[in-house]
Design a protein around this motif. Structure first.
Motif, short mmCIF file in Angstrom:
data_model
loop_
_atom_site.label_atom_id
_atom_site.label_comp_id
_atom_site.label_asym_id
_atom_site.label_seq_id
_atom_site.Cartn_x
_atom_site.Cartn_y
_atom_site.Cartn_z
N VAL A 285 0.85 -1.20 0.00
CA VAL A 285 0.00 0.00 0.00
C VAL A 285 0.88 1.24 0.00
O VAL A 285 0.64 2.19 -0.76
N ASP A 286 1.90 1.27 0.85
CA ASP A 286 2.82 2.41 0.86
C ASP A 286 3.53 2.54 -0.49
O ASP A 286 3.72 3.66 -1.00
N LEU A 287 3.91 1.41 -1.06
CA LEU A 287 4.56 1.44 -2.37
C LEU A 287 3.62 2.02 -3.43
O LEU A 287 4.04 2.81 -4.29
N LEU A 288 2.34 1.66 -3.36
CA LEU A 288 1.37 2.19 -4.31
C LEU A 288 1.19 3.69 -4.14
O LEU A 288 1.00 4.42 -5.11
N LEU A 289 1.25 4.17 -2.89
CA LEU A 289 1.19 5.61 -2.66
C LEU A 289 2.36 6.32 -3.34
O LEU A 289 2.19 7.36 -3.98
N CYS A 290 3.55 5.75 -3.21
CA CYS A 290 4.74 6.35 -3.83
C CYS A 290 4.58 6.44 -5.34
O CYS A 290 4.86 7.47 -5.95
N VAL A 291 4.13 5.34 -5.96
CA VAL A 291 3.94 5.32 -7.40
C VAL A 291 2.85 6.31 -7.80
O VAL A 291 2.96 7.01 -8.81
N SER A 292 1.78 6.40 -7.01
CA SER A 292 0.70 7.33 -7.29
C SER A 292 1.18 8.78 -7.27
O SER A 292 0.67 9.63 -8.02
N LEU A 293 2.15 9.08 -6.42
CA LEU A 293 2.68 10.43 -6.32
C LEU A 293 3.74 10.75 -7.36
O LEU A 293 4.36 11.81 -7.33
N GLY A 294 3.96 9.81 -8.29
CA GLY A 294 4.91 10.05 -9.38
C GLY A 294 6.34 9.72 -9.06
O GLY A 294 7.24 10.01 -9.85
N GLU A 295 6.57 9.07 -7.92
CA GLU A 295 7.92 8.69 -7.57
C GLU A 295 8.33 7.40 -8.28
O GLU A 295 7.49 6.62 -8.71
#
Length: 418
Positions: A285-295
């Motif tokens: 879930v944290d990884l998906l947040l990072c990808v969602s933020l363009g990281e």
């Protein structure tokens, strides 16, 4: 989060809340599962995705325009709509989704089966039919019959003989399912496993797999255990690279008793119940947040194998649906509470009351209702197949050119209240 009814959404709420994130949830049900969580800061009652996808989209747009959100995190079938209307959502909040053609392909069971053939990845022998006569001609006992569109174990029949086939045909024809494609797959004996992943523009960033230890009602997992599966990881990496996938992607797998080759049987373009991975030290879930933020995140190492988790609500529903006696249900409650038997060294993943005490409410209500009438287990489980899910009609509406033309005639954020 644009839904709060699914078990996957509820587990994501826990993971986000434990990390200290501010979480707000939309759902057409005022009493969805995620409302029973201290981690949800605000609930928004929204139009139903199933019957009013345009109204649901406008509600989400209007909400994001009214205040700042960092991430829009689809945890179920809302991703289908968001991928279709992707340009309208750009800039409102971080959102990790592939293009619509890729999403649509794996969301359809028939499309996913054809993709596996194209990539030469293993699956059970599969036939795709569009009529009752074709289904009869393609049938080999035992088989699994599936509608091309369906989630949460909907649209699946286990056909072991002629009477099972007649029942499946009757229900398929009554529902009009032959208007679309229907799959017939040989029923393979083996262990059900699931794997989930997060991709960043076609590159695998995180992977986790678990096996089913005990089934709940409808075939879902009541108890699961994390496993290391390099062959499944390789297959999902091939799929994600081919589709240039961006965001979450999960697959269902059968591990045959007589083979070491995993057979892929289904795909979900989202994370499915991510808590087992979280407990096993891989936070997708944290990884998906990072990808969602363009990281562009550093790929995560795999989590620990042998980590056992359970869903007490699913376990109680499964016990009631199989045995149907109050005595056995009380015994199951005792095993869960005492951590005995299969629950030894297992962590509750859906309603972790030690971290989130309001989760005790739906668990207690479920137990009480089952003790009054164990026979209602199946109907209680079907209550999760709510208005936050899509059906064939809503999918056809979203795919139509009229849908895009209708929403393009309104400014983003313009729509009616629920």
């Amino acid at each position: 989060m644009p839904e709060g009814s699914s078990t996957s959404g509820r587990e994501a709420v826990t993971i986000l809340g434990l990390a200290g994130h501010h979480v707000e949830v939309c759902d057409p049900s005022r009493w969805c599962l995620s409302r029973y969580s201290r981690f949800v800061r605000k609930f928004h009652h929204c139009p139903p995705l199933r019957t009013d996808p345009a109204g649901f989209l406008h509600f989400i747009e209007r909400l994001m325009a009214s205040q700042h959100f960092d991430v829009l995190l689809p945890t179920h079938e809302q991703g289908f709509l968001f991928a279709r209307a992707g340009q309208r959502l750009q800039g409102g909040a971080g959102l990790a989704l592939p293009d619509f053609a890729a999403y649509r392909m794996v969301h359809s069971k028939a499309g996913f089966s054809r993709l596996l053939d194209q990539l030469n990845l293993p699956q059970p022998p599969t036939r795709i039919v569009t009529s009752a006569d074709e289904l009869r001609g393609a049938m080999r006992f035992p088989s699994v019959v599936k509608t091309s569109i369906g989630t949460a174990s909907r649209g699946i029949w286990f056909v072991r003989d002629g009477s099972d086939l007649d029942l499946a045909l009757n229900e398929l024809e009554s529902a009009g399912d032959f208007a679309g494609e229907v799959l017939v797959q040989d029923l393979i004996t083996g262990t059900v496993e699931k794997a989930q992943s997060v991709f960043c523009r076609g590159t695998l960033a995180g992977f986790h797999a678990y096996r089913q230890v005990a089934a709940g009602v409808g075939g879902g997992e009541a108890i699961k255990e994390s496993v290391g599966r390099p062959a499944i990881r390789s297959a999902i990496e091939t799929i994600g690279a081919h589709l240039n996938w961006h965001g979450a992607l999960s697959v269902d797998v059968i591990m045959p008793l007589d083979s070491t080759t995993p057979l892929l049987i289904d795909c979900n373009p989202r994370l499915v119940e991510p808590m087992n991975g979280y407990v096993a030290s891989i936070d997708l879930v944290d990884l998906l947040l990072c990808v969602s933020l363009g990281e562009t995140p550093v790929p995560l190492a795999e989590g620990r194998a042998g980590v056992r988790t359970h869903l007490a609500m699913q376990a109680l529903l499964g016990s009631a649906s199989r045995d149907g006696t109050r005595r056995e249900l009380i015994r199951e409650c005792g095993r869960i509470a005492g951590g005995d038997g299969l629950y030894r060294d297992s962590t509750e993943e859906l309603t972790p009351v030690q971290h989130d005490w309001p989760g005790a409410v739906p668990l207690a209500i479920t137990a009480a209702l089952l003790l009054v009438s164990p026979a209602i287990a199946t109907s209680l489980a079907r209550g999760g197949f709510g208005a936050h899910l899509l059906d064939r009609a809503s999918i056809a509406a979203i795919e139509s050119e009229d849908f895009l033309r209708d929403i393009s005639m309104r400014r983003p954020g313009e729509g009616r209240d629920p």
